[in-house]
Design a protein around this motif. Structure first.
Motif, PDB file in Angstrom:
ATOM      1  N   ASP A   1      75.481 -67.552  31.970  1.00 21.95           N
ATOM      2  CA  ASP A   1      75.605 -68.513  30.731  1.00 21.95           C
ATOM      3  C   ASP A   1      75.777 -69.566  31.100  1.00 21.95           C
ATOM      4  O   ASP A   1      75.124 -71.266  31.167  1.00 21.95           O
ATOM      5  CB  ASP A   1      76.462 -68.220  29.986  1.00 21.95           C
ATOM      6  N   TYR A   2      75.815 -70.372  32.697  1.00 23.53           N
ATOM      7  CA  TYR A   2      75.708 -71.777  33.114  1.00 23.53           C
ATOM      8  C   TYR A   2      74.065 -72.048  34.152  1.00 23.53           C
ATOM      9  O   TYR A   2      73.548 -71.208  33.996  1.00 23.53           O
ATOM     10  CB  TYR A   2      76.417 -71.648  34.786  1.00 23.53           C
ATOM     11  N   PHE A   3      74.704 -73.501  34.167  1.00 18.35           N
ATOM     12  CA  PHE A   3      73.484 -74.799  34.992  1.00 18.35           C
ATOM     13  C   PHE A   3      73.724 -74.374  36.130  1.00 18.35           C
ATOM     14  O   PHE A   3      74.881 -74.879  36.219  1.00 18.35           O
ATOM     15  CB  PHE A   3      73.150 -75.385  34.126  1.00 18.35           C
ATOM     16  N   LYS A   4      72.268 -74.407  36.776  1.00 18.46           N
ATOM     17  CA  LYS A   4      73.418 -74.133  38.321  1.00 18.46           C
ATOM     18  C   LYS A   4      73.163 -75.435  39.019  1.00 18.46           C
ATOM     19  O   LYS A   4      71.767 -75.980  39.082  1.00 18.46           O
ATOM     20  CB  LYS A   4      72.819 -72.938  38.972  1.00 18.46           C
ATOM     21  N   VAL A   5      73.807 -75.733  39.572  1.00 15.52           N
ATOM     22  CA  VAL A   5      73.724 -77.178  40.565  1.00 15.52           C
ATOM     23  C   VAL A   5      73.786 -77.740  42.299  1.00 15.52           C
ATOM     24  O   VAL A   5      74.952 -76.798  42.614  1.00 15.52           O
ATOM     25  CB  VAL A   5      73.801 -78.170  39.371  1.00 15.52           C
ATOM     26  N   PRO A   6      73.454 -78.057  42.958  1.00 14.14           N
ATOM     27  CA  PRO A   6      73.795 -78.341  44.322  1.00 14.14           C
ATOM     28  C   PRO A   6      75.208 -78.872  44.529  1.00 14.14           C
ATOM     29  O   PRO A   6      75.657 -79.338  43.520  1.00 14.14           O
ATOM     30  CB  PRO A   6      73.115 -79.062  45.111  1.00 14.14           C
ATOM     31  N   LYS A   7      75.320 -78.319  45.816  1.00 13.11           N
ATOM     32  CA  LYS A   7      76.981 -78.453  46.124  1.00 13.11           C
ATOM     33  C   LYS A   7      77.664 -79.967  45.410  1.00 13.11           C
ATOM     34  O   LYS A   7      76.345 -80.593  45.694  1.00 13.11           O
ATOM     35  CB  LYS A   7      77.602 -78.032  47.338  1.00 13.11           C
ATOM     36  N   ILE A   8      78.351 -80.539  45.024  1.00  7.36           N
ATOM     37  CA  ILE A   8      78.760 -81.426  45.075  1.00  7.36           C
ATOM     38  C   ILE A   8      79.664 -82.053  45.780  1.00  7.36           C
ATOM     39  O   ILE A   8      80.410 -81.487  46.619  1.00  7.36           O
ATOM     40  CB  ILE A   8      79.898 -81.645  43.334  1.00  7.36           C
ATOM     41  N   LEU A   9      79.266 -83.512  46.764  1.00  6.65           N
ATOM     42  CA  LEU A   9      80.152 -83.404  47.807  1.00  6.65           C
ATOM     43  C   LEU A   9      80.350 -83.221  49.275  1.00  6.65           C
ATOM     44  O   LEU A   9      80.399 -81.394  49.493  1.00  6.65           O
ATOM     45  CB  LEU A   9      81.380 -84.499  47.475  1.00  6.65           C
TER      46      LEU A   9
ATOM     47  N   SER B   1      81.992 -74.378  48.386  1.00  6.95           N
ATOM     48  CA  SER B   1      80.955 -74.031  47.826  1.00  6.95           C
ATOM     49  C   SER B   1      79.381 -73.968  47.927  1.00  6.95           C
ATOM     50  O   SER B   1      79.271 -75.525  48.383  1.00  6.95           O
ATOM     51  CB  SER B   1      81.335 -73.372  47.028  1.00  6.95           C
ATOM     52  N   THR B   2      78.528 -73.750  48.310  1.00  8.03           N
ATOM     53  CA  THR B   2      77.523 -74.712  48.179  1.00  8.03           C
ATOM     54  C   THR B   2      76.603 -74.204  46.791  1.00  8.03           C
ATOM     55  O   THR B   2      75.403 -75.110  47.221  1.00  8.03           O
ATOM     56  CB  THR B   2      76.307 -73.026  48.762  1.00  8.03           C
ATOM     57  N   TYR B   3      77.290 -74.171  46.015  1.00  9.22           N
ATOM     58  CA  TYR B   3      76.225 -74.532  44.791  1.00  9.22           C
ATOM     59  C   TYR B   3      77.437 -74.824  43.974  1.00  9.22           C
ATOM     60  O   TYR B   3      78.340 -74.542  43.614  1.00  9.22           O
ATOM     61  CB  TYR B   3      75.710 -73.820  44.144  1.00  9.22           C
ATOM     62  N   SER B   4      77.441 -75.559  42.325  1.00  9.15           N
ATOM     63  CA  SER B   4      78.151 -75.695  41.839  1.00  9.15           C
ATOM     64  C   SER B   4      76.945 -75.120  40.339  1.00  9.15           C
ATOM     65  O   SER B   4      76.327 -75.349  40.027  1.00  9.15           O
ATOM     66  CB  SER B   4      78.344 -76.522  41.317  1.00  9.15           C
ATOM     67  N   LEU B   5      78.084 -74.595  39.265  1.00 13.46           N
ATOM     68  CA  LEU B   5      77.960 -74.008  38.263  1.00 13.46           C
ATOM     69  C   LEU B   5      78.482 -75.009  37.036  1.00 13.46           C
ATOM     70  O   LEU B   5      79.665 -75.287  37.762  1.00 13.46           O
ATOM     71  CB  LEU B   5      78.588 -72.776  37.769  1.00 13.46           C
ATOM     72  N   VAL B   6      77.505 -75.568  35.770  1.00 13.93           N
ATOM     73  CA  VAL B   6      78.729 -76.214  34.778  1.00 13.93           C
ATOM     74  C   VAL B   6      77.801 -75.827  33.556  1.00 13.93           C
ATOM     75  O   VAL B   6      77.563 -75.297  32.983  1.00 13.93           O
ATOM     76  CB  VAL B   6      77.236 -77.237  35.011  1.00 13.93           C
ATOM     77  N   ASP B   7      79.448 -76.116  32.397  1.00 16.25           N
ATOM     78  CA  ASP B   7      79.590 -76.383  31.007  1.00 16.25           C
ATOM     79  C   ASP B   7      79.341 -76.875  30.445  1.00 16.25           C
ATOM     80  O   ASP B   7      79.971 -77.858  30.799  1.00 16.25           O
ATOM     81  CB  ASP B   7      80.505 -74.771  31.090  1.00 16.25           C
TER      82      ASP B   7
ATOM     83  N   GLU C   1      72.233 -69.392  35.699  1.00 15.47           N
ATOM     84  CA  GLU C   1      73.317 -68.562  36.124  1.00 15.47           C
ATOM     85  C   GLU C   1      74.002 -68.020  35.063  1.00 15.47           C
ATOM     86  O   GLU C   1      75.050 -68.600  35.592  1.00 15.47           O
ATOM     87  CB  GLU C   1      74.254 -68.934  38.137  1.00 15.47           C
TER      88      GLU C   1
ATOM     89  N   ARG D   1      70.898 -93.334  43.425  1.00 14.42           N
ATOM     90  CA  ARG D   1      70.241 -92.170  43.938  1.00 14.42           C
ATOM     91  C   ARG D   1      68.947 -92.233  45.008  1.00 14.42           C
ATOM     92  O   ARG D   1      67.985 -91.066  44.442  1.00 14.42           O
ATOM     93  CB  ARG D   1      70.783 -90.804  43.575  1.00 14.42           C
TER      94      ARG D   1
ATOM     95  N   PRO E   1      80.622 -70.207  27.580  1.00 12.00           N
ATOM     96  CA  PRO E   1      79.893 -71.546  27.850  1.00 12.00           C
ATOM     97  C   PRO E   1      78.578 -71.799  27.749  1.00 12.00           C
ATOM     98  O   PRO E   1      77.297 -71.149  27.103  1.00 12.00           O
ATOM     99  CB  PRO E   1      79.793 -71.414  29.948  1.00 12.00           C
ATOM    100  N   ASN E   2      78.441 -72.650  27.757  1.00  9.26           N
ATOM    101  CA  ASN E   2      77.271 -73.274  27.098  1.00  9.26           C
ATOM    102  C   ASN E   2      76.493 -72.980  25.502  1.00  9.26           C
ATOM    103  O   ASN E   2      75.159 -72.607  25.841  1.00  9.26           O
ATOM    104  CB  ASN E   2      75.744 -73.777  28.146  1.00  9.26           C
TER     105      ASN E   2
ATOM    106  N   PHE F   1      76.442 -90.691  38.949  1.00 11.17           N
ATOM    107  CA  PHE F   1      75.788 -89.595  38.553  1.00 11.17           C
ATOM    108  C   PHE F   1      76.755 -89.010  39.067  1.00 11.17           C
ATOM    109  O   PHE F   1      77.990 -88.855  40.441  1.00 11.17           O
ATOM    110  CB  PHE F   1      74.664 -89.817  39.937  1.00 11.17           C
TER     111      PHE F   1
END
Lengths: 94, 502
Positions: A86-94, B162-168, A84, A16, B41-42, B90
């Motif tokens: 309790d979460y980690f915030k990441v850019p939109k996927i695909l 959506s414009t972003y995602s949240l991860v647990d 955000e 990447r 979460p987390n 990735f």
């Protein structure tokens, strides 16, 4: 050993990484010379030598299934660029 | 002779399953965080599972034990030398950008499991499905689509805008076994049964709860079709996203149809991953499959190799319970039970062991089977209980069946007192005595009651004697009513038959 620009692009894609045309050119040369350097190893006859994957000779290192929760969860959350709730915030996927 | 119509081409499906199973350990595969399902979460995260710099993963001993036991239960060879590898890709659910997995030296290889289908005649049809390999790896985290917290799976997220995602990352690092079958499966029914048998084996071993809805058991299907008789395989398609065995069956049936239609109409089948959509009951294309070499596996430098000693292997082998297939063979061949009864009794290890305990205490095989599968199972279903949660012990069940056998109580009385025994336990014999439910099988005592009953119904007696002999049933009912069901049914019938005729 020639590591051409197509190979550089493929590796960059898998990692990447965005490379400029100049960088592709530059890395093609650098990676070729690195591979050439390693190529010297093939001068040795290794037909009867088993492959080595690690230099420290230990096996069966295990731990017991005992709960020891990590206490500083907040520090891990805060070490990410964005959160955000309790979460980690990441850019939109695909 | 008529001209032969062009014969319709017969096709066969070639199916293999890749199953991921979460192991029931307390802690993660390489770190000491909790594996609890449904936590905030987390909260179950730590520097190791998050891949922070400078940390050192250490293998959970239970994971190795469970992997080896599963390998043994699946008749595999356990590798004398096994290692972990890094699989690189990735994706935000993978904090290290690689997954610790096993590549060329998995812990177990080359086994099989036996499925049993029952044909239309009720006969057991057994088939072995090869197991290519079993390996240990870590699970990834979970992506949550912004705006739908708590719900959507990765696949749904990919499709939404959506414009972003949240991860647990609570799930990151939970131990998994990946179990890969040989392409030995030929129908949707066989595939579903393979999944059920695998789930049964994992539960018998106690290594996983095998819960598909919570995702502790996830099955991916590889499927191709080819004309019968053709040597080479057709183009392989992978199907994901099925969260029940019936969904697996339906997805495969759909996919077989779709692929045959494509072949017949000359459309190409693409090697790809397709998703099963429960709402529309069809598979949809997800993405074209990339070559596996892109994962750039290499040996995990932070973890030493695994060399299971012969002594350790023998210890774990000795701890294995009798497995479902062995139980089925024994029930059918030694206990003489039907294939259907056997399937029901052996589905859950605790139920099978309950049944066996009652038989060992003297209960007749057939009776114990009927009571366990009938009234007891109905009670468990009704109350949503496990067999371990009822007060009725196998010993009391054996005692109850003994009371029926020796004529102390009738089967009807036994059924009546069962709910009390299920709820409160205790001795069946004492309960029968305390409630005065002992069967009346003394001839003179019963004779008196029969006489009274007949005397009380002169009209019915006359009708009977005028030829309406069906009325004997009415008199039996009256005797039962007078005795609260305690009259010995056989003796009652005998006495009535004699006395009614006069």
């Amino acid at each position: 050993m020639e590591f051409d620009r197509n190979s550089v692009r493929k590796v960059a894609h898998l990692a990447r990484l965005e490379l400029t045309a100049d960088e592709e050119q530059q890395f093609s040369g650098q990676l070729s010379s690195i591979l050439d350097y390693f190529e010297q190893l093939s001068e040795l006859d290794t037909a009867d030598v088993p492959p080595t994957t690690r230099v420290i000779d230990v096996s069966n290192v295990t731990r017991s299934d005992e709960l020891q929760p990590y206490t500083d969860r907040e520090a891990i959350l805060q070490s990410a660029p964005e959160q955000e709730g309790d979460y980690f915030k990441v850019p939109k996927i695909l | 002779m008529t001209a032969a119509a062009p014969t319709k081409t017969q096709y066969e499906a070639i199916i293999g399953l890749e199953t991921h199973c979460q192991l029931s350990t307390h802690t993660k595969i390489f770190s000491s965080s909790s594996t609890e399902f449904g936590a905030t979460p987390n909260t179950n995260i730590d520097p190791v599972c998050m891949g922070l710099p400078g940390v050192l993963p250490v293998l959970n001993q239970k994971v190795l034990e469970y992997a080896v036991k599963t390998g043994l239960a699946l008749n595999c060879q356990i590798a004398p030398y096994s290692k972990f590898d890094r699989k690189q890709y990735f994706y935000p659910d993978l904090p290290k950008n690689y997954q610790i997995s096993q590549y060329d030296l998995p812990i177990a290889t080359n086994g099989y499991l036996e499925i049993e289908l029952v044909d239309k005649g009720g006969n057991a049809v057994r088939k072995r499905i090869g197991i290519t390999r079993v390996h240990m790896e870590e699970d990834a985290g979970k992506l949550v689509h912004a705006g739908s917290i708590g719900g959507a799976s990765r696949n749904e997220n990919r499709l939404s805008g959506s414009t972003y995602s949240l991860v647990d990352y609570n799930r990151a690092g939970i131990p998994l076994l990946e179990i890969v079958s040989e392409p030995d499966i030929r129908s949707a029914q066989e595939a579903a049964e393979y999944g059920r048998e695998l789930q049964r084996i994992l539960r018998y071993l106690g290594v996983s709860d095998g819960n598909m809805e919570e995702g502790s058991l996830r099955c991916d299907v590889n499927i191709s079709v080819r004309p019968v008789g053709q040597e080479e395989f057709g183009v392989k398609v992978e199907i994901k996203n099925m969260n029940s065995f019936s969904a697996i069956q339906k997805a495969i049936d759909y996919e077989i149809e779709r692929q045959i239609e494509a072949l017949e109409s000359g459309e190409p089948i693409v090697q790809e991953t397709r998703l099963w959509e429960e709402n529309t009951q069809q598979t949809i294309s997800m993405r074209t499959k990339e070559g596996s070499s892109d994962y750039r596996y290499f040996p995990e430098p932070d973890l030493g190799p695994i060399e299971v000693s012969t002594a350790q292997l023998e210890t774990w082998k000795a701890e294995l319970p009798e497995l479902p297939a062995a139980k089925r063979h024994r029930y059918e061949e030694e206990l003489g039970l039907s294939a259907d009864d056997t399937r029901v009794l052996t589905d859950d290890r605790a139920v099978a062991e309950y049944f066996e305990a009652a038989v060992a205490l003297g209960a007749s095989t057939k009776q114990a089977a009927n009571w366990v599968m009938g009234d007891i199972t109905a009670y468990l279903k009704d109350r949503k209980l496990n067999i371990g949660e009822i007060a009725l012990t196998p010993a009391t069940l054996a005692e109850l069946l003994e009371l029926i056998e020796d004529g102390t109580i009738s089967g009807k009385i036994a059924k009546e007192i069962l709910p009390e025994l299920l709820a409160d336990g205790g001795s069946a014999k004492e309960l029968v005595e305390r409630k005065g439910l002992t069967q009346i099988s003394d001839t003179s005592a019963l004779e008196a009651i029969v006489d009274e009953t007949i005397a009380a119904h002169p009209k019915e007696l006359e009708e009977y004697r005028n030829g309406k002999t069906k009325l004997q049933g009415f008199f039996v009912g009256q005797v039962m009513k007078r005795t609260n069901g305690r009259a010995d049914p056989k003796l009652t019938n005998q006495l009535l038959g004699r006395k009614l005729k006069g």
